[in-house]
Design a protein around this motif. Structure first.
Motif, PDB file in Angstrom:
ATOM      1  N   THR A 187      18.516  63.170   7.691  1.00 30.39           N
ATOM      2  CA  THR A 187      18.354  64.555   8.115  1.00 30.39           C
ATOM      3  C   THR A 187      19.400  65.437   7.428  1.00 30.39           C
ATOM      4  OG1 THR A 187      19.703  64.032  10.057  1.00 30.39           O
ATOM      5  CG2 THR A 187      17.319  64.009  10.339  1.00 30.39           C
ATOM      6  N   ARG A 188      19.169  66.732   7.464  1.00 29.80           N
ATOM      7  CA  ARG A 188      19.994  67.692   6.743  1.00 29.80           C
ATOM      8  C   ARG A 188      21.476  67.571   7.110  1.00 29.80           C
ATOM      9  NH1 ARG A 188      18.958  72.730   4.237  1.00 29.80           N
ATOM     10  NH2 ARG A 188      16.974  71.712   3.746  1.00 29.80           N
ATOM     11  N   CYS A 189      22.309  67.403   6.103  1.00 32.49           N
ATOM     12  CA  CYS A 189      23.779  67.404   6.211  1.00 32.49           C
ATOM     13  C   CYS A 189      24.344  66.274   7.064  1.00 32.49           C
ATOM     14  CB  CYS A 189      24.276  68.755   6.752  1.00 32.49           C
ATOM     15  SG  CYS A 189      23.876  70.160   5.682  1.00 32.49           S
ATOM     16  N   ILE A 190      23.572  65.207   7.287  1.00 31.70           N
ATOM     17  CA  ILE A 190      24.091  64.113   8.100  1.00 31.70           C
ATOM     18  C   ILE A 190      25.251  63.406   7.402  1.00 31.70           C
ATOM     19  CG2 ILE A 190      22.505  62.363   7.196  1.00 31.70           C
ATOM     20  CD1 ILE A 190      22.340  61.270  10.085  1.00 31.70           C
ATOM     21  N   ASP A 191      25.333  63.556   6.091  1.00 31.15           N
ATOM     22  CA  ASP A 191      26.393  62.903   5.322  1.00 31.15           C
ATOM     23  C   ASP A 191      27.578  63.825   5.045  1.00 31.15           C
ATOM     24  OD1 ASP A 191      25.125  64.669   3.673  1.00 31.15           O
ATOM     25  OD2 ASP A 191      24.406  63.185   2.241  1.00 31.15           O
TER      26      ASP A 191
ATOM     27  N   ILE B 177      27.472  54.931   0.344  1.00 30.74           N
ATOM     28  CA  ILE B 177      27.557  56.339  -0.044  1.00 30.74           C
ATOM     29  C   ILE B 177      27.288  57.288   1.116  1.00 30.74           C
ATOM     30  CG2 ILE B 177      26.575  58.117  -1.547  1.00 30.74           C
ATOM     31  CD1 ILE B 177      26.037  55.956  -3.601  1.00 30.74           C
ATOM     32  N   TYR B 178      26.255  57.004   1.902  1.00 36.14           N
ATOM     33  CA  TYR B 178      25.879  57.939   2.966  1.00 36.14           C
ATOM     34  C   TYR B 178      26.487  57.580   4.317  1.00 36.14           C
ATOM     35  CZ  TYR B 178      22.502  59.708  -0.396  1.00 36.14           C
ATOM     36  OH  TYR B 178      21.923  60.253  -1.514  1.00 36.14           O
ATOM     37  N   ALA B 179      27.202  56.443   4.389  1.00 32.25           N
ATOM     38  CA  ALA B 179      27.846  55.990   5.631  1.00 32.25           C
ATOM     39  C   ALA B 179      26.843  55.841   6.765  1.00 32.25           C
ATOM     40  CB  ALA B 179      28.970  56.957   6.032  1.00 32.25           C
ATOM     41  N   VAL B 180      25.666  55.328   6.431  1.00 38.54           N
ATOM     42  CA  VAL B 180      24.592  55.116   7.401  1.00 38.54           C
ATOM     43  C   VAL B 180      24.079  53.699   7.236  1.00 38.54           C
ATOM     44  CG1 VAL B 180      22.253  55.795   8.080  1.00 38.54           C
ATOM     45  CG2 VAL B 180      23.915  57.553   7.472  1.00 38.54           C
TER      46      VAL B 180
ATOM     47  N   PHE C 250      20.033  49.157   9.278  1.00 41.37           N
ATOM     48  CA  PHE C 250      19.648  48.331  10.418  1.00 41.37           C
ATOM     49  C   PHE C 250      20.086  48.922  11.754  1.00 41.37           C
ATOM     50  CE2 PHE C 250      20.225  45.593   6.711  1.00 41.37           C
ATOM     51  CZ  PHE C 250      18.967  45.015   6.637  1.00 41.37           C
ATOM     52  N   ASN C 251      21.048  49.815  11.718  1.00 41.86           N
ATOM     53  CA  ASN C 251      21.511  50.441  12.957  1.00 41.86           C
ATOM     54  C   ASN C 251      21.726  51.939  12.720  1.00 41.86           C
ATOM     55  OD1 ASN C 251      22.420  50.696  15.608  1.00 41.86           O
ATOM     56  ND2 ASN C 251      24.537  50.252  15.057  1.00 41.86           N
ATOM     57  N   PRO C 252      20.640  52.681  12.500  1.00 44.26           N
ATOM     58  CA  PRO C 252      20.766  54.091  12.125  1.00 44.26           C
ATOM     59  C   PRO C 252      21.193  54.952  13.311  1.00 44.26           C
ATOM     60  CG  PRO C 252      18.465  53.519  12.430  1.00 44.26           C
ATOM     61  CD  PRO C 252      19.237  52.238  12.549  1.00 44.26           C
ATOM     62  N   PRO C 253      21.829  56.091  13.042  1.00 47.28           N
ATOM     63  CA  PRO C 253      22.191  57.009  14.128  1.00 47.28           C
ATOM     64  C   PRO C 253      20.947  57.621  14.770  1.00 47.28           C
ATOM     65  CG  PRO C 253      22.654  57.985  11.990  1.00 47.28           C
ATOM     66  CD  PRO C 253      22.297  56.557  11.738  1.00 47.28           C
ATOM     67  N   GLU C 254      21.097  58.089  15.987  1.00 43.14           N
ATOM     68  CA  GLU C 254      19.974  58.629  16.747  1.00 43.14           C
ATOM     69  C   GLU C 254      19.297  59.780  16.016  1.00 43.14           C
ATOM     70  OE1 GLU C 254      17.371  58.511  19.884  1.00 43.14           O
ATOM     71  OE2 GLU C 254      19.085  57.180  19.558  1.00 43.14           O
ATOM     72  N   ALA C 255      20.078  60.545  15.247  1.00 48.21           N
ATOM     73  CA  ALA C 255      19.543  61.744  14.591  1.00 48.21           C
ATOM     74  C   ALA C 255      18.458  61.434  13.565  1.00 48.21           C
ATOM     75  CB  ALA C 255      20.671  62.523  13.923  1.00 48.21           C
TER      76      ALA C 255
END
Length: 568
Positions: free
Chosen positions: A506-510, A487-490, A493-498
């Motif tokens: 974090t706000r609006c990352i999706d 759903i969130y495309a995250v 195990f390998n999260p984005p730097e943000a």
């Protein structure tokens, strides 16, 4: 110290504290646990939120659940809990200051000054120092409650301190473990105060009985979830990338130095004072224990893989925050009008706040130390002018009351800025959240939204903002992993730097992924996760039917049902 003075202190600071909390109403996490406990919000058993709320033992869920079943609204309970948080915080800090200053007005007025200054230069180590005006019911109340227990213990309010000590496990089990350990090590072994345990025993039994009943109810309602012991290390390594509360604490962090100074300061007092029954001895012994355990926790924070899991889960670095409150309050209590250098330092600090000066912790620390020792040097070089000025400041009525006058000015400004918040909170309604309340089914929320369930009585698929709750609901890890990916495309195990060490999304990352998603993809999500509506921020534009929108939120429906005209 007269008992009547102590009684006045706790009554006045309690009333003032509750009023301060009312001026800072904030939706509380404890409400969501109460809604689930009361059966007002129903979740599928494999939902991550219900896994956390069901596995979290706290008396707050049971109390709020009972009040909700009696028909009391979430808004009213929010006001009461907000008042309670500030009341306990202000009573605890006022009691600390009073032990050292013996000044009732100064002690009652200081907590708000500390709160305002700490907001300008945060002293919390990974875990922020939360007193009031926060949604995190358990963390905010438990820190202040721990300090209040020790203050009451020192002031020989034996039944009250024993009762709160017995009640503490049902409020926050981690804080209870640490406080019991400190009491045992410092007050039983080192200070040889075994006799006072008999005097607090009746209260301890009373509070402990309530905790026991609460625990029995918790275990009766606790659901069985699948274990992930085989993949525990795998998920813990992933969790460390997200967690913001257990990250390695650098040596340069203000909390480390405050605790080192508190340790040296406290040990120097304990070394020269043999009266282990004095109130100040109790506080210094407590500060010593918190400094030692907190600094050990800070060292362990650099070696998470070598730290035993139960210690890692308890998060010992939270103990560093105790001296972020206690040490500052003790210094303030000692630097009162009885000491000219302290009197001048407090006057300059409060005047600086009124003039709006923003400085960092290190500038404040070096400036304060420089002023304090600079006056000491001036006293040695120019004794005659020093004595004359000191005499004017200490004995002239107006100058003598200058810190209190400045404190009062700050409080008047504080009340004027926040008094209207009570009515605004209680009368405000959000059109989108009102519509969410009327809908049925599981709700999907965007990125870092939180407390939507508390405000709508609607079950939520996942709170992306609070992924650090995984540590307390590890069986939910596989489900959370799938939801984040689908759903969130995250990736967990390998999260984005943000989102690294942010505790959650974090706000609006999706936003980009959600806006690019087709209606067919949304329908697959609905079929797999049984969500019916999507709540986003107002700037989201999804390929779904818009139900209602305002300046804050937008509500979409997956499919054609429940569609209504948009409201701009």
């Amino acid at each position: 110290m007269k008992p009547i003075d102590i009684q006045k202190l706790f009554i006045i600071s309690g009333i003032w504290g509750f009023f301060v909390g009312l001026m800072h109403p904030h939706w509380q996490l404890a409400l969501e646990g109460g809604q689930v406990w009361a059966g007002l919000v129903l979740y599928p058993q494999n939902n991550p939120n219900v896994m956390y709320l069901n596995h979290a033992w706290t008396l707050f869920h049971q109390i709020t659940g009972m009040f909700l079943n009696l028909g009391i609204s979430e808004k009213f309970l929010t006001l009461m809990i907000s008042g309670l948080l500030a009341m306990v915080s202000i009573q605890a800090i006022s009691g600390l200051v009073f032990i050292f200053s013996r000044s009732l007005p100064f002690s009652v007025l200081f907590p708000v000054i500390y709160y305002l200054l700490e907001k300008k230069m945060p002293l919390g180590a990974n875990y922020p120092i939360m007193l009031w005006d926060v949604p995190h019911t358990y963390g905010a109340l438990s820190l202040s409650l721990v300090v209040l227990i020790v203050v009451m213990y020192g002031l020989k309010k034996n039944w009250a301190s024993g009762f709160l000590l017995g009640l503490l496990p049902s409020i926050h089990i981690a804080w209870a473990c640490f406080l019991y350990l400190i009491f045992f090590l410092i007050f039983w072994i080192v200070s040889n105060r075994k006799y006072q345990w008999m005097s607090i025993l009746p209260g301890l039994i009373a509070g402990g009985t309530i905790s026991l009943v609460s625990f029995i109810d918790y275990r009766y309602r606790c659901l069985a979830f699948p274990e992930i012991s085989n993949a525990l290390d795998h998920y813990l390594q992933a969790f460390q990338q997200w967690d913001c509360h257990r990250a390695a604490i650098p040596v340069s962090h203000p909390a480390i130095w405050i605790n080192l100074f508190a340790l040296i300061y406290s040990l120097s007092y304990l070394r020269h004072k043999k009266n282990s029954s004095s109130e100040q001895y109790i506080i210094y012994a407590f500060m010593t224990g918190c400094s030692l355990l907190g600094c050990m926790g800070a060292i362990l924070s650099h070696y998470p893989d070598q730290t035993p899991f139960f210690i890692y889960q308890l998060m010992p670095t939270r103990l560093l925050n105790i001296n972020g409150v206690c040490f500052i309050a003790c210094l303030a209590g000692q630097l009162t009008m009885r000491i000219f250098r302290g009197y001048l330092l407090i006057t300059l600090a409060t005047a600086g706040y009124l003039f709006g000066y923003d400085i960092t912790f290190w500038i404040a620390a070096f400036s304060g130390t420089g002023i304090y020792f600079g006056i000491s040097v001036f006293r040695e070089i120019f004794p005659t002018p020093y004595i004359r000025w000191r005499s004017v400041c200490v004995h002239h009525f107006l100058w003598k009351q200058m810190p209190i006058i400045l404190f009062m000015m700050i409080h008047i400004q504080f009340i004027a800025a926040n008094l209207s918040h009570i009515q605004k909170f209680y009368t405000h309604t959000d059109t989108v959240l009102e519509k969410v309340h009327q809908t049925k089914g599981l709700l999907l929320t965007a990125s870092d939204m939180m407390l939507i369930q508390a405000r709508t009585r609607r079950p939520v698929l996942l709170y992306g903002e609070s992924l650090d709750m995984l540590m307390y609901a590890l069986p939910s890890a596989p489900t959370v992993t799938a939801i984040l990916q689908d759903i969130y495309a995250v990736s967990l195990f390998n999260p984005p730097e943000a989102v690294m060490h942010q505790g959650g999304l974090t706000r609006c990352i999706d936003q980009v992924a959600w806006e690019e998603r087709s209606i067919e993809e949304w329908m697959k999500i609905k079929e797999k996760y049984h969500v019916t509506h999507v709540l986003t921020y107002a700037n989201y534009h999804l390929n779904l039917n818009l139900v209602v929108k305002n300046e804050h939120y937008a509500l979409f429906v997956i499919g054609d049902s429940d569609r209504s005209a948009s409201k701009q």
